[in-house]
Scaffold this motif. Structure first.
Motif, PDB file in Angstrom:
ATOM      1  N   GLU A  73       1.317  53.043 -10.367  1.00  0.00           N
ATOM      2  CA  GLU A  73       0.701  52.811 -11.493  1.00  0.00           C
ATOM      3  C   GLU A  73      -0.593  51.791 -11.294  1.00  0.00           C
ATOM      4  OE1 GLU A  73      -2.099  53.978 -14.301  1.00  0.00           O
ATOM      5  OE2 GLU A  73       0.033  55.392 -13.260  1.00  0.00           O
ATOM      6  N   SER A  74       0.220  50.268 -10.580  1.00  0.00           N
ATOM      7  CA  SER A  74      -0.344  49.110 -10.991  1.00  0.00           C
ATOM      8  C   SER A  74       0.471  48.792  -9.589  1.00  0.00           C
ATOM      9  CB  SER A  74       0.114  48.053 -11.829  1.00  0.00           C
ATOM     10  OG  SER A  74       0.072  49.165 -13.464  1.00  0.00           O
ATOM     11  N   PRO A  75      -0.544  49.169  -8.682  1.00  0.00           N
ATOM     12  CA  PRO A  75      -0.342  48.688  -6.934  1.00  0.00           C
ATOM     13  C   PRO A  75       0.025  47.161  -6.810  1.00  0.00           C
ATOM     14  CG  PRO A  75      -2.060  50.018  -7.602  1.00  0.00           C
ATOM     15  CD  PRO A  75      -1.829  49.914  -8.515  1.00  0.00           C
ATOM     16  N   GLY A  76       1.043  45.852  -6.479  1.00  0.00           N
ATOM     17  CA  GLY A  76       0.309  44.810  -6.171  1.00  0.00           C
ATOM     18  C   GLY A  76      -0.083  44.531  -5.020  1.00  0.00           C
ATOM     19  N   VAL A  77       0.659  43.152  -4.842  1.00  0.00           N
ATOM     20  CA  VAL A  77       0.286  42.177  -4.002  1.00  0.00           C
ATOM     21  C   VAL A  77       1.377  43.185  -2.882  1.00  0.00           C
ATOM     22  CG1 VAL A  77       0.365  40.378  -2.495  1.00  0.00           C
ATOM     23  CG2 VAL A  77      -1.000  40.426  -4.229  1.00  0.00           C
ATOM     24  N   MET A  78       2.070  43.337  -2.781  1.00  0.00           N
ATOM     25  CA  MET A  78       3.228  43.796  -2.147  1.00  0.00           C
ATOM     26  C   MET A  78       3.045  45.213  -1.231  1.00  0.00           C
ATOM     27  SD  MET A  78       5.364  41.408  -0.733  1.00  0.00           S
ATOM     28  CE  MET A  78       6.087  41.747   0.188  1.00  0.00           C
ATOM     29  N   PHE A  79       1.819  46.041  -2.145  1.00  0.00           N
ATOM     30  CA  PHE A  79       1.695  47.476  -1.856  1.00  0.00           C
ATOM     31  C   PHE A  79       0.111  47.236  -0.558  1.00  0.00           C
ATOM     32  CE2 PHE A  79      -1.210  50.920  -2.647  1.00  0.00           C
ATOM     33  CZ  PHE A  79      -0.115  51.235  -2.399  1.00  0.00           C
ATOM     34  N   TRP A  80      -0.669  46.930  -0.944  1.00  0.00           N
ATOM     35  CA  TRP A  80      -1.183  46.756  -0.999  1.00  0.00           C
ATOM     36  C   TRP A  80      -1.184  46.078   0.604  1.00  0.00           C
ATOM     37  CZ3 TRP A  80      -5.126  50.049  -1.782  1.00  0.00           C
ATOM     38  CH2 TRP A  80      -5.580  49.855  -3.402  1.00  0.00           C
ATOM     39  N   ALA A  81       0.141  44.970   0.889  1.00  0.00           N
ATOM     40  CA  ALA A  81       0.266  44.091   2.030  1.00  0.00           C
ATOM     41  C   ALA A  81       0.688  44.690   3.557  1.00  0.00           C
ATOM     42  CB  ALA A  81       0.674  43.063   1.920  1.00  0.00           C
ATOM     43  N   TYR A  82       1.738  45.515   2.833  1.00  0.00           N
ATOM     44  CA  TYR A  82       2.626  46.143   3.279  1.00  0.00           C
ATOM     45  C   TYR A  82       2.647  47.471   3.476  1.00  0.00           C
ATOM     46  CZ  TYR A  82       4.622  41.158   3.821  1.00  0.00           C
ATOM     47  OH  TYR A  82       4.489  40.158   4.853  1.00  0.00           O
ATOM     48  N   GLY A  83       2.320  48.180   2.270  1.00  0.00           N
ATOM     49  CA  GLY A  83       2.074  49.814   1.579  1.00  0.00           C
ATOM     50  C   GLY A  83       1.215  50.434   2.218  1.00  0.00           C
ATOM     51  N   THR A  84      -0.188  49.913   2.973  1.00  0.00           N
ATOM     52  CA  THR A  84      -1.615  50.929   3.536  1.00  0.00           C
ATOM     53  C   THR A  84      -1.061  50.298   4.558  1.00  0.00           C
ATOM     54  OG1 THR A  84      -2.315  48.769   3.376  1.00  0.00           O
ATOM     55  CG2 THR A  84      -2.447  50.278   1.269  1.00  0.00           C
ATOM     56  N   ILE A  85      -1.932  52.071   5.403  1.00  0.00           N
ATOM     57  CA  ILE A  85      -2.400  51.186   6.854  1.00  0.00           C
ATOM     58  C   ILE A  85      -2.809  50.266   7.375  1.00  0.00           C
ATOM     59  CG2 ILE A  85      -3.467  52.173   8.870  1.00  0.00           C
ATOM     60  CD1 ILE A  85      -2.816  54.588   7.910  1.00  0.00           C
ATOM     61  N   PRO A  86      -4.154  49.642   6.769  1.00  0.00           N
ATOM     62  CA  PRO A  86      -4.517  47.751   7.224  1.00  0.00           C
ATOM     63  C   PRO A  86      -4.093  47.120   6.937  1.00  0.00           C
ATOM     64  CG  PRO A  86      -6.084  49.189   6.033  1.00  0.00           C
ATOM     65  CD  PRO A  86      -5.213  49.915   6.108  1.00  0.00           C
ATOM     66  N   GLY A  87      -2.940  47.282   6.259  1.00  0.00           N
ATOM     67  CA  GLY A  87      -1.637  45.912   5.787  1.00  0.00           C
ATOM     68  C   GLY A  87      -0.224  45.653   6.894  1.00  0.00           C
TER      69      GLY A  87
END
Length: 207
Positions: free
Chosen positions: A98-112
């Motif tokens: 619901e509120s994606p944080g830094v860790m999600f964008w850094a490790y939870g996505t393909i680019p990250g």
């Protein structure tokens, strides 16, 4: 800034294979304009490109860390308006928080995820190529440098989610990658040929 460094990475990561293509260099050395090209300095050129890749990767990464903070602090409505969440949605069983944080964008996505994996692979490549280590333990250099296969695989997949822009590195890799494949085929074919030692000469220097 991240895109500018990204373009430098695309250019240099497509050029870095060319100086190690021995057969291509040999072919170019027989062309009329070869005397204007410093073909004998191919390894120095390879190292200079590697330095540029290191600098560009550092700039690209630092700039994207600021982007991660911006994405983490952005309202969900803004992310939906720009269709960012739509591109990172990983399926019905693994939705975006619901509120994606830094860790999600850094490790939870393909680019990250691929970006951080690329940094680890680069660290191993650069450490393995350290001059002192290369001269004392060549096997470490040889085997660590073969991680370039993993490196280019991650690089091609790095932008596949197209969160900020469409993936494009594969277009830069097609030409050099095809030449490298041909180079490996030629080397493999030659390695299978029978070799006959015709003469051995011992020089006064012990060579």
């Amino acid at each position: 800034i991240a895109r500018a460094f990204g373009m430098l990475l695309r250019l240099n990561c497509s050029l870095i294979l060319l100086p190690v293509l021995r057969n291509v260099i040999l072919f170019c050395s027989e062309l009329p304009f070869a005397r204007f090209l410093p073909l004998e300095k191919n390894i120095q050129f390879h190292r200079k490109i590697a330095i540029m890749i290191g600098i560009s990767a550092l700039g690209h990464t630092v700039a994207h860390y600021f982007n991660l903070l911006a994405l983490a602090n952005a309202p969900r409505t803004a992310l939906e308006d720009y269709r960012v969440l739509e591109r990172v949605d990983r399926g019905p069983n693994d939705d975006v928080p619901e509120s994606p944080g830094v860790m999600f964008w850094a490790y939870g996505t393909i680019p990250g995820g691929t970006g951080h994996a690329l940094l680890v692979v680069m660290l191993l490549l650069y450490c393995g190529a350290w001059k002192k280590l290369r001269h004392t333990n060549f096997e470490v250099f040889w085997y660590s440098h073969h991680l370039f296969v993993v490196y280019f695989g991650l690089l091609i997949g790095h932008g596949m989610q197209a969160i900020l822009e469409a993936a494009g590195y594969w277009k830069w890799f097609v030409g050099p990658g095809t030449l490298y494949l041909l180079e490996r085929i030629i080397r493999y074919t030659r390695a299978k040929q029978t070799t006959v030692i015709e003469k051995v000469r011992m020089h006064p220097s012990g060579v």
